[in-house]
Write a protein that holds these residues in place. Structure first.
Motif, mmCIF file in Angstrom:
data_model
loop_
_atom_site.group_PDB
_atom_site.id
_atom_site.type_symbol
_atom_site.label_atom_id
_atom_site.label_comp_id
_atom_site.label_asym_id
_atom_site.label_seq_id
_atom_site.Cartn_x
_atom_site.Cartn_y
_atom_site.Cartn_z
ATOM 1 N N LEU A 26 -8.836 -10.570 -9.380
ATOM 2 C CA LEU A 26 -8.508 -9.884 -10.633
ATOM 3 C C LEU A 26 -7.414 -10.609 -11.412
ATOM 4 O O LEU A 26 -7.501 -10.767 -12.631
ATOM 5 C CB LEU A 26 -8.064 -8.451 -10.325
ATOM 6 N N TYR A 27 -6.376 -11.084 -10.702
ATOM 7 C CA TYR A 27 -5.204 -11.642 -11.388
ATOM 8 C C TYR A 27 -4.957 -13.131 -11.159
ATOM 9 O O TYR A 27 -4.269 -13.766 -11.946
ATOM 10 C CB TYR A 27 -3.948 -10.870 -10.971
ATOM 11 N N LYS A 28 -5.457 -13.660 -10.065
ATOM 12 C CA LYS A 28 -5.167 -15.050 -9.694
ATOM 13 C C LYS A 28 -3.663 -15.352 -9.859
ATOM 14 O O LYS A 28 -3.260 -16.233 -10.634
ATOM 15 C CB LYS A 28 -5.994 -16.015 -10.541
ATOM 16 N N PRO A 29 -2.825 -14.643 -9.120
ATOM 17 C CA PRO A 29 -1.370 -14.805 -9.291
ATOM 18 C C PRO A 29 -0.821 -16.070 -8.655
ATOM 19 O O PRO A 29 -1.370 -16.593 -7.685
ATOM 20 C CB PRO A 29 -0.807 -13.563 -8.576
ATOM 21 N N MET A 30 0.266 -16.546 -9.218
ATOM 22 C CA MET A 30 1.002 -17.648 -8.620
ATOM 23 C C MET A 30 1.910 -17.116 -7.507
ATOM 24 O O MET A 30 2.177 -17.789 -6.517
ATOM 25 C CB MET A 30 1.860 -18.347 -9.682
ATOM 26 N N LYS A 31 2.365 -15.863 -7.694
ATOM 27 C CA LYS A 31 3.308 -15.269 -6.752
ATOM 28 C C LYS A 31 2.951 -13.804 -6.515
ATOM 29 O O LYS A 31 2.596 -13.093 -7.451
ATOM 30 C CB LYS A 31 4.726 -15.368 -7.324
ATOM 31 N N LEU A 32 3.046 -13.378 -5.248
ATOM 32 C CA LEU A 32 2.843 -11.976 -4.892
ATOM 33 C C LEU A 32 4.148 -11.415 -4.348
ATOM 34 O O LEU A 32 4.726 -11.954 -3.403
ATOM 35 C CB LEU A 32 1.771 -11.836 -3.805
ATOM 36 N N VAL A 33 4.624 -10.338 -4.959
ATOM 37 C CA VAL A 33 5.831 -9.661 -4.485
ATOM 38 C C VAL A 33 5.392 -8.469 -3.644
ATOM 39 O O VAL A 33 4.636 -7.615 -4.118
ATOM 40 C CB VAL A 33 6.707 -9.192 -5.664
ATOM 41 N N VAL A 34 5.842 -8.422 -2.398
ATOM 42 C CA VAL A 34 5.443 -7.347 -1.487
ATOM 43 C C VAL A 34 6.685 -6.732 -0.851
ATOM 44 O O VAL A 34 7.754 -7.335 -0.808
ATOM 45 C CB VAL A 34 4.501 -7.863 -0.378
ATOM 46 N N GLU A 35 6.529 -5.522 -0.348
ATOM 47 C CA GLU A 35 7.612 -4.841 0.348
ATOM 48 C C GLU A 35 7.522 -5.106 1.843
ATOM 49 O O GLU A 35 6.486 -5.517 2.346
ATOM 50 C CB GLU A 35 7.517 -3.339 0.104
ATOM 51 N N ARG A 36 8.605 -4.850 2.546
ATOM 52 C CA ARG A 36 8.535 -4.833 4.010
ATOM 53 C C ARG A 36 7.626 -3.679 4.397
ATOM 54 O O ARG A 36 7.799 -2.560 3.948
ATOM 55 C CB ARG A 36 9.926 -4.653 4.626
ATOM 56 N N LEU A 37 6.663 -3.946 5.254
ATOM 57 C CA LEU A 37 5.577 -3.008 5.486
ATOM 58 C C LEU A 37 5.989 -1.792 6.302
ATOM 59 O O LEU A 37 6.699 -1.900 7.292
ATOM 60 C CB LEU A 37 4.424 -3.728 6.181
ATOM 61 N N ASP A 38 5.486 -0.629 5.879
ATOM 62 C CA ASP A 38 5.725 0.616 6.607
ATOM 63 C C ASP A 38 4.578 1.567 6.314
ATOM 64 O O ASP A 38 4.600 2.301 5.336
ATOM 65 C CB ASP A 38 7.060 1.235 6.194
ATOM 66 N N PHE A 39 3.550 1.537 7.163
ATOM 67 C CA PHE A 39 2.378 2.386 6.967
ATOM 68 C C PHE A 39 2.552 3.681 7.756
ATOM 69 O O PHE A 39 2.317 3.724 8.957
ATOM 70 C CB PHE A 39 1.113 1.678 7.478
ATOM 71 N N ARG A 40 2.948 4.746 7.081
ATOM 72 C CA ARG A 40 3.064 6.044 7.735
ATOM 73 C C ARG A 40 2.780 7.154 6.740
ATOM 74 O O ARG A 40 3.013 6.995 5.546
ATOM 75 C CB ARG A 40 4.466 6.235 8.333
ATOM 76 N N SER A 41 2.317 8.288 7.262
ATOM 77 C CA SER A 41 2.083 9.454 6.411
ATOM 78 C C SER A 41 2.324 10.723 7.219
ATOM 79 O O SER A 41 1.843 10.834 8.354
ATOM 80 C CB SER A 41 0.644 9.459 5.869
ATOM 81 N N PRO A 42 3.043 11.700 6.645
ATOM 82 C CA PRO A 42 3.250 12.968 7.338
ATOM 83 C C PRO A 42 1.964 13.777 7.486
ATOM 84 O O PRO A 42 1.924 14.742 8.245
ATOM 85 C CB PRO A 42 4.262 13.693 6.431
ATOM 86 N N GLU A 43 0.910 13.374 6.762
ATOM 87 C CA GLU A 43 -0.362 14.082 6.839
ATOM 88 C C GLU A 43 -1.224 13.605 8.004
ATOM 89 O O GLU A 43 -2.303 14.155 8.251
ATOM 90 C CB GLU A 43 -1.140 13.917 5.527
ATOM 91 N N LEU A 44 -0.753 12.572 8.721
ATOM 92 C CA LEU A 44 -1.492 12.043 9.860
ATOM 93 C C LEU A 44 -0.719 12.310 11.142
ATOM 94 O O LEU A 44 0.497 12.501 11.132
ATOM 95 C CB LEU A 44 -1.722 10.536 9.690
ATOM 96 N N SER A 45 -1.428 12.300 12.266
ATOM 97 C CA SER A 45 -0.800 12.550 13.561
ATOM 98 C C SER A 45 0.105 11.379 13.958
ATOM 99 O O SER A 45 0.001 10.277 13.414
ATOM 100 C CB SER A 45 -1.870 12.747 14.634
ATOM 101 N N LYS A 46 0.983 11.629 14.917
ATOM 102 C CA LYS A 46 1.865 10.570 15.414
ATOM 103 C C LYS A 46 1.053 9.415 15.991
ATOM 104 O O LYS A 46 1.398 8.247 15.801
ATOM 105 C CB LYS A 46 2.816 11.124 16.467
ATOM 106 N N ARG A 47 -0.010 9.761 16.716
ATOM 107 C CA ARG A 47 -0.847 8.712 17.305
ATOM 108 C C ARG A 47 -1.489 7.840 16.224
ATOM 109 O O ARG A 47 -1.475 6.612 16.317
ATOM 110 C CB ARG A 47 -1.912 9.358 18.199
ATOM 111 N N MET A 48 -2.036 8.468 15.183
ATOM 112 C CA MET A 48 -2.669 7.704 14.103
ATOM 113 C C MET A 48 -1.644 6.849 13.363
ATOM 114 O O MET A 48 -1.899 5.681 13.055
ATOM 115 C CB MET A 48 -3.376 8.646 13.131
ATOM 116 N N ASN A 49 -0.475 7.402 13.076
ATOM 117 C CA ASN A 49 0.571 6.622 12.411
ATOM 118 C C ASN A 49 0.952 5.407 13.236
ATOM 119 O O ASN A 49 1.183 4.322 12.697
ATOM 120 C CB ASN A 49 1.802 7.496 12.151
ATOM 121 N N ARG A 50 1.017 5.592 14.543
ATOM 122 C CA ARG A 50 1.381 4.470 15.412
ATOM 123 C C ARG A 50 0.294 3.397 15.406
ATOM 124 O O ARG A 50 0.589 2.197 15.360
ATOM 125 C CB ARG A 50 1.618 4.990 16.835
#
Length: 256
Positions: free
Chosen positions: A95-119
């Motif tokens: 879509l963009y063909k970027p020269m640079k991608l700015v990303v965050e330090r990753l943290d995939f979690r949701s209170p709507e999912l179980s502890k096992r699924m979040n892990r």
């Protein structure tokens, strides 16, 4: 470890794109794109199956890790995570063909999912995103810039005001100071883009220091006037902690 790949011909069409990685959707860009909107729906369905099967196995005195059906559910989850992460990031690059991608330090979690699924998502999702970003760097020479995400979901990308009440839900952002409204992940992506050009931020800056920088930057805009938002600031615990040391009484800004 991702093996080294041969670099392909790639002509960037966009300078920089910032992305906020989440679960609903998987990716939001600073331009307002929402990619991977069905990502969370699948996770919720798999969470129900995995949690139910795990409970059944444990009631019978077994170990989920030795149960074929449980392991098959986890295999399907891993396969989905890998394929969807690859698909959505490929779409972004096309879509963009970027020269640079700015990303965050990753943290995939949701209170709507179980502890096992979040892990499970944390373990596998973070790895697959990291591997894919490394491939994009090797194949296309795209620079990957990691930015500290602390408070990016609570900071207004328009005026810089930081308040936990700005984030009304996982999808809605409404600034209590300036009234700015937008998708919450898009707002975060805009903040990540802004931070990528600021020297004050680095990926491992402690959260308290990040908050101090954000508040200083926001209050800097109020110097020399008795701005109406000051009434809001005085009731915000984030600002209460730092305001006394930052505000200059000679400029007419006080907490009284």
């Amino acid at each position: 470890m991702v093996k080294e790949l041969k670099k392909r011909n790639y002509v960037p069409a966009t300078d920089t794109i910032a992305i906020d990685l989440g679960l609903n959707p998987l990716i939001a860009t600073n331009n307002g794109d929402l990619l991977g909107r069905q990502f969370f729906d699948f996770l919720k369905k798999m969470d129900e199956k995995i949690t139910k099967r795990m409970a059944q196995v444990q009631r019978n005195g077994g170990l989920p890790s030795r149960d074929n059906r449980y392991r098959e559910y986890v295999r399907r989850l891993r396969e989905f995570l890998k394929n969807e992460i690859n698909r959505v990031l490929n779409r972004l690059i096309n879509l963009y063909k970027p020269m640079k991608l700015v990303v965050e330090r990753l943290d995939f979690r949701s209170p709507e999912l179980s502890k096992r699924m979040n892990r499970l998502i944390q373990n596998f999702g973070k790895r697959y995103v990291k591997e894919k970003l490394e491939r994009l760097h090797q194949l296309y020479g795209i620079e990957i810039v990691e930015v500290n995400p602390a408070y990016s979901s609570q900071e207004c990308s328009s005026c810089g005001y930081v308040d936990r009440e700005n984030r009304k839900s996982t999808q809605e952002f409404e600034c209590k100071c300036c009234g700015n409204k937008m998708n919450a992940q898009v707002n975060s992506a805009k903040n990540l883009l802004e931070r990528s050009s600021l020297r004050e931020f680095h990926p491992h800056l402690p959260k308290k220091q990040v908050l101090k920088v954000l508040i200083q930057r926001h209050l800097e805009r109020l110097k020399g006037c008795k701005s109406a938002p000051l009434d809001i600031l005085k009731g915000n615990p984030y600002y209460r902690e730092f305001l006394e040391n930052i505000l200059n009484p000679r400029q007419g800004l006080t907490l009284s």
